[in-house]
Scaffold this active site. Structure first.
Site, mmCIF file in Angstrom:
data_model
loop_
_atom_site.group_PDB
_atom_site.id
_atom_site.type_symbol
_atom_site.label_atom_id
_atom_site.label_comp_id
_atom_site.label_asym_id
_atom_site.label_seq_id
_atom_site.Cartn_x
_atom_site.Cartn_y
_atom_site.Cartn_z
ATOM 1 N N ARG A 258 0.964 -1.189 0.016
ATOM 2 C CA ARG A 258 -0.079 -0.018 -0.004
ATOM 3 C C ARG A 258 0.636 1.311 0.156
ATOM 4 O O ARG A 258 0.551 2.118 -0.606
ATOM 5 C CB ARG A 258 -1.170 -0.157 1.070
ATOM 6 N N ASN B 56 -6.454 -2.564 1.586
ATOM 7 C CA ASN B 56 -6.413 -4.127 1.550
ATOM 8 C C ASN B 56 -7.921 -4.674 1.501
ATOM 9 O O ASN B 56 -8.729 -3.947 2.335
ATOM 10 C CB ASN B 56 -5.691 -4.662 2.846
#
Length: 752
Positions: free
Chosen positions: A29, A47
């Protein structure tokens, strides 16, 4: 990796990407955040239960899509990227969004050794992480062993009890930090703490004491590997007579002092999983490390704690012209599973370790060190665990959800999800109540983590082993898979074979489809079925299972089979039962076996290398250690009606005064040549030229190389297991593949 969709962004359109693979807990990320910022895009990354979802909006969105797989973090594994256009929402800036929940179809990555940047910080006196044993970032540290479930966020790991301090919270929220959304982030102010100081640990090791240290996947027992008295004390206290210990050194440069390693072995040693790697020993350490063996298992430091121990030893107790080496072996008393709990360690290790070093970060999933070797230039697993699990084996196509529960020794379990087979970490032997408990715990954690409800359970054909009893008690539909068929299928699964293949399985023991003791088998595998084309000539097992622990009994069986039974009593006079064994072997009803493992035992017994085994495979390993050059004996075998007999070879090994080195070389060379002849004949008869090579005997590097080379010379295509061990550690993968093929062929109704 596959890329789905041809979507491009023009005129500020927005794109939604779904990234599947090992993309949680690896800094993916923050990587996406940095990449999107570089291209001046709006949107978000999060996520979710499938992996990572990304939305990007801006003129260079298409450039972002092309760049995404090219610069990924080192621990990330991308299996698939799907792209689709969505409506623009005029996002201002790019941000990381909270994780979405749902049915899980992503995965956690394996634990990784300390990365170079964290290692630099560990020894930087001006840094916040100076000498902190738990320093980590998105590129390294614990993952699978601390994860409770997915999605992988701090709240679902063992780190949830440690509230981040201001500095760590700042790093966690800073897109420019290497610890941006590093879920295991911690520092001396807010993170886990050791029970003892590093100097105390080093002092104990230097004083010849045994220290128990809590590592990533469980406790280890360590001591000075050059101190013969310390190593012998460890053997005595752990009740481990001869089985080899692994050794850890502080750097790759230190390997040269204790082993002869090639470039491939050193490269494997330095990979992020940090496996124990088998290398040719230079016998510079305590002789009690690996008695009478040619190879030694060597590892590099895995955690910051390991690095700090070596630094303290070198600083306070320098060795003139040498480097420190320490025994680093699993803390599992009496062959039971690896210890992970602090209280249990204090109780169980009190009589073994002089110092017990714990910490307050829980281990959610125990994982032994992985053990591997380089055979013919490729990695071969002996034990697949920490650092590799839960990385899946990719299957040739999607299969139904299956749980396969393996065998009784070197146990693993496998869960399939789509086209992935998740083989668990090494669980160990299921001969104790604690072993069975950990086996069941592993099944529960793997099914929960993967969010899988199995349609069937695949198990070994033997009904009286713990894994089969677990399957029977489950109340689910079952598929029983013959042991050696499963060995063959594990190779076929990882190589994507669903059609026909020959299989040579050289193993210790498995119940045959006729109820017999099989172990040296030549099979024809066709989809979900197999046909036994041949087997090794049967040998009697005087004393039944005792013969597997006492190679002299198999040597006596060989003499009896050679009509030299009268020589047993004098040849093995040191064994109390030797005088009556000839008469016993003459009686009807003595169990027989086709086991290749027992053939190795017979050879080792005849050559006087090992009469009674203190650990599984000891005789075979000591026999392999004597080989200098394998050599084939002319007329050393016969093949009749598919039965391969090595009795001509055994007659040569039974000769009085034969040199063990000569005998070991003759045994390996002749067995390999005989097996190639056996396979080649079957290939001519069946027209099948692909051959799977599996079973515990293929851990023998010499035999493995010789048979592979011989098959290639004969125009055959030999396939060896590379992603799982050839021993019973790979059994569950083969069971799962056979179950999948049976479901495909017969459907669920045919499996009851």
């Amino acid at each position: 990796m596959t890329m789905g969709g041809e979507a491009t962004a023009r005129d500020g359109r927005r794109l939604r990407l779904h990234v599947r693979g090992a993309v949680q807990g690896v800094g993916f990320r923050p990587y996406v955040y940095g990449l999107a910022t570089r291209y001046r895009l709006g949107g978000f990354v999060a996520n979710d239960s499938h992996g990572v979802v990304i939305e990007v909006e801006g003129e260079r969105a298409s450039d972002f899509v092309r760049a995404l797989p090219l610069e990924k973090p080192p621990l990330a594994r991308i299996d698939e990227i799907s792209v689709q256009p969505v409506g623009a929402v005029a996002s201002e800036g790019f941000y990381i969004r909270a994780s979405d929940q749902g049915r899980v179809s992503t995965r956690i990555v394996a634990d990784a050794a300390t990365c170079p940047k964290c290692l630099s910080e560990l020894f930087d006196p001006a840094g916040r992480f100076y000498r902190y044993p738990f320093v980590n970032c998105t590129h390294c540290g614990p993952r699978y062993t601390i994860a409770e479930r997915l999605p992988y966020d701090r709240a679902t790991t063992a780190m949830k009890r440690f509230a981040m301090c201001k500095a760590c919270a700042g790093d966690y929220a800073d897109p420019d930090s290497r610890r941006f959304h590093a879920e295991a982030i911690a520092c001396p102010q807010c993170g886990p703490r050791l029970s003892h100081g590093i100097e105390d640990i080093a002092a104990a090791i230097a004083a010849g004491k045994i220290v128990a240290v809590k590592g990533l996947g469980g406790y280890q027992l360590v001591c000075d590997a050059r101190d013969e008295a310390a190593v012998q004390r460890l053997r005595q206290r752990k009740q481990r007579d001869q089985k080899p210990f692994a050794v850890m050194v502080g750097s790759v440069d230190a390997v040269a002092g204790i082993a002869d390693a090639d470039a491939a072995e050193l490269a494997l040693l330095e990979t992020s999983p940090r496996p124990i790697v088998l290398m040719t020993s230079r016998h510079q350490l305590s002789p009690a490390i690996a008695p009478e063996l040619a190879r030694i298992g060597i590892a590099l430091p895995v955690t910051p704690l390991h690095h700090l121990i070596f630094e303290a030893l070198d600083a306070a107790y320098p060795l003139a012209g040498e480097s420190w080496a320490i025994v680093a072996t699993s803390a599992n008393p009496g062959g039971e599973p690896l210890l992970t709990d602090n209280r249990e360690a204090e109780l169980r290790l009190a009589g073994i370790a002089d110092l017990i070093v714990s910490h307050d970060r829980d281990i959610v999933t125990r994982a032994d060190d992985s053990v591997a070797a380089v055979v013919a230039g490729r990695t071969q697993f002996i034990r697949r665990a920490r650092g590799y699990v839960p990385e899946p084996v990719r299957l040739a196509r999607p299969v139904p959800p299956i749980l396969a529960v393996g065998g009784a020794l070197k146990s693993t379990v496998t869960v399939t999800r789509g086209s992935e087979a998740f083989v668990s970490q090494h669980v160990g032997d299921l001969g104790t109540a604690e072993g069975v408990r950990v086996f069941e715990e592993t099944i529960g954690h793997l099914l929960s983590t993967l969010d899988v409800e199995p349609a069937v359970i695949a198990h070994d054909l033997h009904p009286n082993i713990a894994s089969s009893r677990f399957a029977e008690a489950s109340g689910r539909r079952l598929i029983a898979v013959q042991h050696h068929h499963a060995h063959a299928a594990s190779v076929m699964a990882e190589h994507g074979l669903a059609g026909s293949a020959l299989a040579l399985v050289l193993d210790g023991f498995g119940q045959g489809s006729d109820g017999g003791n099989w172990g040296g088998e030549l099979l024809l595998c066709e989809r979900a079925q197999f046909r036994r084309l041949g087997h090794l000539a049967t040998m009697k097992m005087a004393g039944g299972d005792r013969a597997a622990r006492e190679p002299w009994r198999m040597a006596a069986s060989a003499l009896h089979g050679l009509a030299r039974g009268n020589a047993i009593a004098t040849r093995f006079a040191a064994q109390p039962q030797a005088a009556r064994l000839h008469a016993l072997l003459d009686q009807p009803g003595v169990p027989v076996t086709t086991s290749a493992g027992r053939l190795f035992d017979a050879a080792a017994g005849l050559l006087g290398l090992c009469q009674v085994q203190s650990y599984e495979g000891e005789a075979a390993m000591k026999l392999e250690a004597r080989v200098r050059a394998p050599r084939s004996m002319k007329d050393g075998w016969t093949i009749e009606d598919g039965v391969l007999s090595l009795f001509p070879l055994l007659a040569r090994l039974a000769a009085e005064g034969i040199d063990p080195v000569e005998g070991a070389g003759l045994f390996h060379g002749t067995l390999a040549a005989a097996c190639v002849d056996w396979i080649a004949r079957a290939a001519r008869e069946t027209g099948v030229t692909t051959v799977a090579l599996s079973g515990g005997c293929f851990l023998n590097a010499i035999l493995s190389c010789e048979i592979e080379r011989g098959c290639i010379a004969a125009g055959l295509l030999p396939l060896l297991p590379r992603q799982v061990p050839p021993n019973d550690g790979g059994l569950s993968l083969g069971q799962a593949w056979i179950a999948a093929l049976q479901l495909e062929q017969y459907g669920l109704e045919g499996t009851a």
